[in-house]
Design a protein around this motif. Sequence first.
Motif, PDB file in Angstrom:
ATOM      1  N   ALA A 111       0.841  -1.203   0.000  1.00 19.03           N
ATOM      2  CA  ALA A 111       0.000   0.000   0.000  1.00 19.03           C
ATOM      3  C   ALA A 111       0.873   1.249   0.000  1.00 19.03           C
ATOM      4  O   ALA A 111       0.586   2.224  -0.720  1.00 19.03           O
ATOM      5  CB  ALA A 111      -0.916  -0.007   1.215  1.00 19.03           C
ATOM      6  N   LEU A 112       1.950   1.208   0.757  1.00 16.88           N
ATOM      7  CA  LEU A 112       2.821   2.380   0.842  1.00 16.88           C
ATOM      8  C   LEU A 112       3.584   2.593  -0.465  1.00 16.88           C
ATOM      9  O   LEU A 112       3.803   3.738  -0.888  1.00 16.88           O
ATOM     10  CB  LEU A 112       3.775   2.235   2.034  1.00 16.88           C
ATOM     11  N   VAL A 113       3.970   1.500  -1.113  1.00 17.69           N
ATOM     12  CA  VAL A 113       4.654   1.606  -2.405  1.00 17.69           C
ATOM     13  C   VAL A 113       3.702   2.219  -3.440  1.00 17.69           C
ATOM     14  O   VAL A 113       4.080   3.101  -4.221  1.00 17.69           O
ATOM     15  CB  VAL A 113       5.157   0.217  -2.862  1.00 17.69           C
ATOM     16  N   GLU A 114       2.457   1.776  -3.404  1.00 15.94           N
ATOM     17  CA  GLU A 114       1.452   2.300  -4.327  1.00 15.94           C
ATOM     18  C   GLU A 114       1.279   3.809  -4.095  1.00 15.94           C
ATOM     19  O   GLU A 114       1.150   4.590  -5.040  1.00 15.94           O
ATOM     20  CB  GLU A 114       0.139   1.566  -4.085  1.00 15.94           C
ATOM     21  N   ALA A 115       1.306   4.180  -2.824  1.00 16.67           N
ATOM     22  CA  ALA A 115       1.162   5.600  -2.489  1.00 16.67           C
ATOM     23  C   ALA A 115       2.364   6.401  -2.979  1.00 16.67           C
ATOM     24  O   ALA A 115       2.212   7.537  -3.452  1.00 16.67           O
ATOM     25  CB  ALA A 115       0.992   5.764  -0.990  1.00 16.67           C
ATOM     26  N   GLN A 116       3.548   5.789  -2.898  1.00 15.10           N
ATOM     27  CA  GLN A 116       4.754   6.479  -3.408  1.00 15.10           C
ATOM     28  C   GLN A 116       4.611   6.744  -4.906  1.00 15.10           C
ATOM     29  O   GLN A 116       4.916   7.835  -5.392  1.00 15.10           O
ATOM     30  CB  GLN A 116       5.997   5.613  -3.175  1.00 15.10           C
ATOM     31  N   ASP A 117       4.140   5.721  -5.653  1.00 19.17           N
ATOM     32  CA  ASP A 117       3.946   5.871  -7.095  1.00 19.17           C
ATOM     33  C   ASP A 117       2.926   6.978  -7.390  1.00 19.17           C
ATOM     34  O   ASP A 117       3.109   7.795  -8.293  1.00 19.17           O
ATOM     35  CB  ASP A 117       3.452   4.554  -7.720  1.00 19.17           C
ATOM     36  N   HIS A 144      -7.735  11.059  -9.353  1.00 19.87           N
ATOM     37  CA  HIS A 144      -7.760  11.212  -7.895  1.00 19.87           C
ATOM     38  C   HIS A 144      -8.168   9.894  -7.249  1.00 19.87           C
ATOM     39  O   HIS A 144      -9.062   9.212  -7.745  1.00 19.87           O
ATOM     40  CB  HIS A 144      -8.759  12.305  -7.479  1.00 19.87           C
ATOM     41  N   ASP A 145      -7.508   9.558  -6.181  1.00 25.90           N
ATOM     42  CA  ASP A 145      -7.826   8.312  -5.477  1.00 25.90           C
ATOM     43  C   ASP A 145      -7.780   8.612  -3.982  1.00 25.90           C
ATOM     44  O   ASP A 145      -6.725   8.897  -3.430  1.00 25.90           O
ATOM     45  CB  ASP A 145      -6.794   7.233  -5.843  1.00 25.90           C
ATOM     46  N   LEU A 146      -8.938   8.555  -3.338  1.00 21.73           N
ATOM     47  CA  LEU A 146      -9.036   8.945  -1.923  1.00 21.73           C
ATOM     48  C   LEU A 146      -8.106   8.126  -1.045  1.00 21.73           C
ATOM     49  O   LEU A 146      -7.494   8.628  -0.103  1.00 21.73           O
ATOM     50  CB  LEU A 146     -10.471   8.754  -1.418  1.00 21.73           C
ATOM     51  N   LYS A 147      -8.034   6.835  -1.342  1.00 20.40           N
ATOM     52  CA  LYS A 147      -7.227   5.936  -0.523  1.00 20.40           C
ATOM     53  C   LYS A 147      -5.751   6.335  -0.625  1.00 20.40           C
ATOM     54  O   LYS A 147      -5.070   6.500   0.400  1.00 20.40           O
ATOM     55  CB  LYS A 147      -7.445   4.502  -1.039  1.00 20.40           C
ATOM     56  N   LEU A 148      -5.286   6.525  -1.874  1.00 20.36           N
ATOM     57  CA  LEU A 148      -3.862   6.828  -2.050  1.00 20.36           C
ATOM     58  C   LEU A 148      -3.546   8.259  -1.617  1.00 20.36           C
ATOM     59  O   LEU A 148      -2.445   8.549  -1.145  1.00 20.36           O
ATOM     60  CB  LEU A 148      -3.459   6.582  -3.505  1.00 20.36           C
ATOM     61  N   GLU A 149      -4.531   9.127  -1.758  1.00 21.66           N
ATOM     62  CA  GLU A 149      -4.359  10.504  -1.284  1.00 21.66           C
ATOM     63  C   GLU A 149      -4.055  10.507   0.216  1.00 21.66           C
ATOM     64  O   GLU A 149      -3.151  11.196   0.690  1.00 21.66           O
ATOM     65  CB  GLU A 149      -5.665  11.265  -1.542  1.00 21.66           C
ATOM     66  N   ALA A 150      -4.824   9.683   0.952  1.00 22.69           N
ATOM     67  CA  ALA A 150      -4.627   9.608   2.411  1.00 22.69           C
ATOM     68  C   ALA A 150      -3.251   9.036   2.729  1.00 22.69           C
ATOM     69  O   ALA A 150      -2.541   9.532   3.610  1.00 22.69           O
ATOM     70  CB  ALA A 150      -5.720   8.757   3.041  1.00 22.69           C
ATOM     71  N   LEU A 151      -2.863   8.000   1.989  1.00 26.16           N
ATOM     72  CA  LEU A 151      -1.554   7.392   2.258  1.00 26.16           C
ATOM     73  C   LEU A 151      -0.425   8.338   1.874  1.00 26.16           C
ATOM     74  O   LEU A 151       0.627   8.381   2.531  1.00 26.16           O
ATOM     75  CB  LEU A 151      -1.418   6.072   1.502  1.00 26.16           C
ATOM     76  N   ALA A 152      -0.638   9.101   0.795  1.00 26.36           N
ATOM     77  CA  ALA A 152       0.369  10.086   0.400  1.00 26.36           C
ATOM     78  C   ALA A 152       0.556  11.108   1.514  1.00 26.36           C
ATOM     79  O   ALA A 152       1.678  11.544   1.790  1.00 26.36           O
ATOM     80  CB  ALA A 152      -0.048  10.773  -0.898  1.00 26.36           C
ATOM     81  N   ASP A 153      -0.549  11.446   2.182  1.00 27.85           N
ATOM     82  CA  ASP A 153      -0.445  12.370   3.321  1.00 27.85           C
ATOM     83  C   ASP A 153       0.357  11.761   4.477  1.00 27.85           C
ATOM     84  O   ASP A 153       1.020  12.478   5.216  1.00 27.85           O
ATOM     85  CB  ASP A 153      -1.837  12.798   3.799  1.00 27.85           C
ATOM     86  N   VAL A 154       0.264  10.440   4.612  1.00 25.97           N
ATOM     87  CA  VAL A 154       1.120   9.772   5.611  1.00 25.97           C
ATOM     88  C   VAL A 154       2.587  10.000   5.231  1.00 25.97           C
ATOM     89  O   VAL A 154       3.410  10.402   6.057  1.00 25.97           O
ATOM     90  CB  VAL A 154       0.824   8.255   5.677  1.00 25.97           C
ATOM     91  N   LEU A 155       2.884   9.759   3.952  1.00 28.92           N
ATOM     92  CA  LEU A 155       4.277   9.880   3.500  1.00 28.92           C
ATOM     93  C   LEU A 155       4.751  11.336   3.556  1.00 28.92           C
ATOM     94  O   LEU A 155       5.934  11.604   3.747  1.00 28.92           O
ATOM     95  CB  LEU A 155       4.412   9.336   2.067  1.00 28.92           C
ATOM     96  N   ARG A 156       3.826  12.259   3.381  1.00 28.73           N
ATOM     97  CA  ARG A 156       4.185  13.683   3.457  1.00 28.73           C
ATOM     98  C   ARG A 156       4.281  14.166   4.907  1.00 28.73           C
ATOM     99  O   ARG A 156       4.545  15.336   5.160  1.00 28.73           O
ATOM    100  CB  ARG A 156       3.134  14.533   2.734  1.00 28.73           C
ATOM    101  N   GLY A 157       3.979  13.262   5.843  1.00 26.72           N
ATOM    102  CA  GLY A 157       4.061  13.640   7.266  1.00 26.72           C
ATOM    103  C   GLY A 157       2.902  14.485   7.736  1.00 26.72           C
ATOM    104  O   GLY A 157       2.992  15.175   8.744  1.00 26.72           O
ATOM    105  N   LYS A 158       1.795  14.448   7.001  1.00 26.10           N
ATOM    106  CA  LYS A 158       0.649  15.277   7.390  1.00 26.10           C
ATOM    107  C   LYS A 158      -0.278  14.577   8.373  1.00 26.10           C
ATOM    108  O   LYS A 158      -1.215  15.186   8.891  1.00 26.10           O
ATOM    109  CB  LYS A 158      -0.160  15.659   6.147  1.00 26.10           C
ATOM    110  N   LEU A 159      -0.073  13.301   8.581  1.00 24.16           N
ATOM    111  CA  LEU A 159      -0.931  12.556   9.495  1.00 24.16           C
ATOM    112  C   LEU A 159      -0.092  11.971  10.632  1.00 24.16           C
ATOM    113  O   LEU A 159       1.025  11.507  10.403  1.00 24.16           O
ATOM    114  CB  LEU A 159      -1.625  11.390   8.754  1.00 24.16           C
TER     115      LEU A 159
END
Lengths: 428, 457
Positions: free
Chosen positions: A202-208, A232-247
Amino acid sequence: MSRVTRIFFPVIIGVSLQVCAQQTPAAHNDVVIKNAVVMTVTHGNIQNGSVYIKDGKIAAVGKDVNAPSSAAVIDAGGKYLTPGIIDSHSHIALDDDVNEATSPVTPQMMMMDAFDYQDKAIYRGLAGGVTTSLLLHGSANMIGGQAVVIKHKYGASRDAMLFPGAPRSIKFASGENPKRVYGSKDQLPSTRMGNFAVQRAALVEAQDYMRDWDEYNAKVKRGDNDAKPPKHDLKLEALADVLRGKLLVQIHCYRADELLTEMAMAKEFGYKVRAFHHALEAYKVAGDLAAQGVAIATFSDWWGYKQEAWDAIPWNAVISMRKGVRVAIKSDSEDFARRLNQEAAKTMRYGGATEEEALKMITINPAWIIGVDDRVGSIEVGKDADLVLWEGYPLSSFGLPEKVLIDGDVYFDRSLPGFGMPHYREGE
Amino acid sequence: MRKQSPVVVRRALETVVGRWSLVVGQLLLASAVCLYAGSAWAQAKTVVLKGGKLLTVSHGTIENGVLVISAGKIAAVGAAGSVKIPKDADVIDVTGMTVYPGLIDSESYLGLTEISAEDSTNDLIETSDEIMPHMHVYDAFHAESELIPVARLNGITNAIVAPQTQDTLPGQDAFIQLDGKSANDMLLSRDIAMPLNFTGEQRRNESWEKRKFPQTRMGLASQLRQAFIDARDYSERWAEYERQKSDTTKAEGKKDSPSPPKHDLKLEALLPYLQGKKTIVLAAKDASDLQTAVSLAREFNLKFVLNHISHSQRVLDYVASLNVPVIVGPIYEDPKDFERYDAVYRLPAELHKRGVKIAFASYDAHAVRNLPYAAGYATAFGLPHDEALKAITLTPAEIWGVADRLGSLDVGKTANVVVANGDPLNVKTDVKRVFIDGRQIPMTSRQTELRDRYSGQ
C-alpha cells in the motif's frame, strides 16, 4: 390525554426549547476556582491555589490570582484540581462502526462520518473526568481510517464537540487481528508476513501515486498545457499524506518484534510513528522506542486476552517510562474510560511512578500523542480550561470527579440531580 | 422423599472415601514434610508478624498488633504485649504494614482458561445444551495455571471457580485455595454450588441462521422448569424402586425383583439442589429477570443466593425482603442509557443500607487480582470501608460455608494472611507477603519473571 397534560403541554414544549437553547453554554465564561490543590502536571502542585478562567482559557494560575470581581467563584474547599483526563485510544460514540473490515487497507475511512454525538458513553466518560478523546478506527485492517478528536461536551451540538484544529491521526494495526479477520475469510493477510506485505504494498502504491502527481504538477509548472492529471484516489491521497508527514500515525501493535518492524518500515518510507497503541511488550524494546521518539498508549494491567497479550506485565508502563519512552494509559474501552485515574494510579504501585508521572500518563502524554499538548493536558496559562475538581485523592481507588469543566464551562457536576449536567436535562 | 435414593447413598459413600483419602493424604504429606523439609510445601516453623496494623474483620482493627502463625493456623492475634511470642519463631517485623485475611473472590474462572482468544486453552463452558448441571469445574481445573500466582500476589487466597454463563445451568462451582501441590490440594470443596443464570444472555438468538430453541426467556424458563420436574420425577422413580425392592426382599418366595430405573447424570446432579442441600447461585441483572428467576427458584423450593442484580435498582426493597446474600456486580458494568452514571457503582452501598449481606466477585480470570479495587471503588459511592473489606473476606466465607476456617484474623482459622503497605482496597497499595495455609508464598509469577528479565537492561 388528560386535561392536566393538555394544559401543560405547551408549557413543556416551551421548557424543552429553552433547555435546547441552553445546551451550549455562553461563549464568554469568567470563573475563578479558589482554595484547591492545583496539580498542574507540568510545574508541580500548588497548595491553596487558584485558577482564573476567562473565555474558555486558563488566564491565571497561582497561589493568588488577579481575578475581576465579576468572576463567578468556585470554592474548591481544599480539594484536588487536575487537568481534564485525555484518552488517547477510544472507540466510543461510533455505534459499532469501528472497523470497515472489508479490505485490509482503508485509510480513506473518516471516523467523523460515524461519530454519534448522542452516545451516552460520552457522558459516562465525562463523569469519570475525561474531557478529550481520540476516536480511532479498529484494528481489523493493517491501515485503518482517520480518527476524530472530541471534547466530551455531552448535550452540546455535534460540531461543538469536535476539538478545533486538532491534527489528523490515522490508525495502523498489526499482529493477530488483521491476520485473523482476513485469514478467516481465506484472504491476504493471514500471517504476519502477509500483514506487512500488505502494508508495504500500500505504501509503495502511495509512493507511485505521489510521484505521478509530482510529475504532473512539475509539468504544469513548466507550462505544459497538455499534461494529463492522474486520477484522484481517496485511498492513495490519504496514504500520500502519511508519507508527506501530514498525518500522525497511531499503530496498534503488541509484540516486541513487530514494534521493531513497524519502526523499520516507517524509516524505509520516511514517515514517523507517533505512538504504538497497546504496546504490551514495549518494555522489551523500550530503548529502541525511546531512540525513535515513539510514544506508547498502553493498558495498566490488562493481559492474557490473546496470545500477543500473554507477555503483558503491569510494569510495562513504568519500565518503558524509565527508559525514556513517553507513556500514556488509555482506555480502549467504555468501561476503563470511566476510571482512567485509577488505572494511572496502578503505575505508582507497579514500578513506583511518582504522583506526577502517573498523572502525566492520562493528561499531557496522551495530549502529545493526539498532537494537542499545546492546548490541553496541563494547568498552564493560555491552555483550554478543561479541568476536573476531585472529591478524594484522584490517584487512588477512592477519588471521584465532583465537577468537570470544559472550555471553562461546568459540563458535569456530581451534586446535581439526574445526570448531573447543568446544561442538559433529558426528557424535558 | 421417604427414602434416600441410591444416588444419595453413593454420594455419602464417596464422602467417606474422600475423608479416608484425606487422612491418607495427610499422612503422606507428613512424611513428605520429613523427607523434604526444605521444600515450599513443608509446614514452616512458627511465624510471628509483629508491629503491623491488623485488620481482623471480625473484631476491629488492632494497631501495633501481633499475629502468630503455627502449623498452618492462626495461633494468636492481639495487641503487642498481650500476645506471647514463641521462642523458636521466625519473627517478621511488619511495622507500618497492614495485615489482613486472604481475600475471597466469589466468582472467578481461574484454572479454566489461560489465553481467552485461544480455544485450546479454554474449558469455560459447554454450550451444546443449556441444561448442563452434570458439568463439574473440578474436572477441568488446571492447578498449574499461570493466572493463579498472578492473582495470589495481590492477596487473593481463595475463590469460587464457576463455569461461564452462557447456559442457564452451566454446571457446578468449586471453591479453591490459590496454592497447593496439586488440583486435589487446591480444590477445597467440589460442587459447592450451582449457578442458575437468567440474564437473557442464555438465549440462543445470536443470528437468524443460528437461532434455535430456546431463543426467548419463555423458552429458557420452560426448559428450566421441565428440568427440575424431570429431576423430581427421577428421584421419585428411584424411591419407588427402593420401596419395591425392599418389599420383594421381605416377601420371600416371590421371584420377580424390580428392575432399577436408568441412571441419568443430569438429573442426579440436580437432586442436592432440589432437596435444598446445596446453594443455587441465582444470576439476574434486570429487575424483571430477577423476579422471574426468584419465582422459578421458589417454585422448586431452591435454596439460593443472588448474583449480579446490576440493573435492579428499582426493586432493592424487594431484594432485601428475600433475606438472602447478594454477590453484587460487576460494579463496572455500564449503566443503561436511562440510568445515571453511578447507578451500578452505588448498588453495593444501597444494598448495605437495606441490610443485605453483600460479596464482591471479579467475574474474571486474568483480572482476579483487581478484586479489592471494586470493593474500594464502592466505598467512594457510600459503602462503609469496613463493610467493603468484609465483602471480600468474612461475608463470602459465610456465604460459602467456610467461615469457621476463613475470612478473618481469628485464632484457629487457616493462616491465609496478607501483608501490604497500605489500605488493601487502594490501587496504590503493594502487597508484600502472602501466607496460604501458613506457608509464605514466593512473591513470583510469570509476570515478575518477565519484569526482572527486562527491567535491568
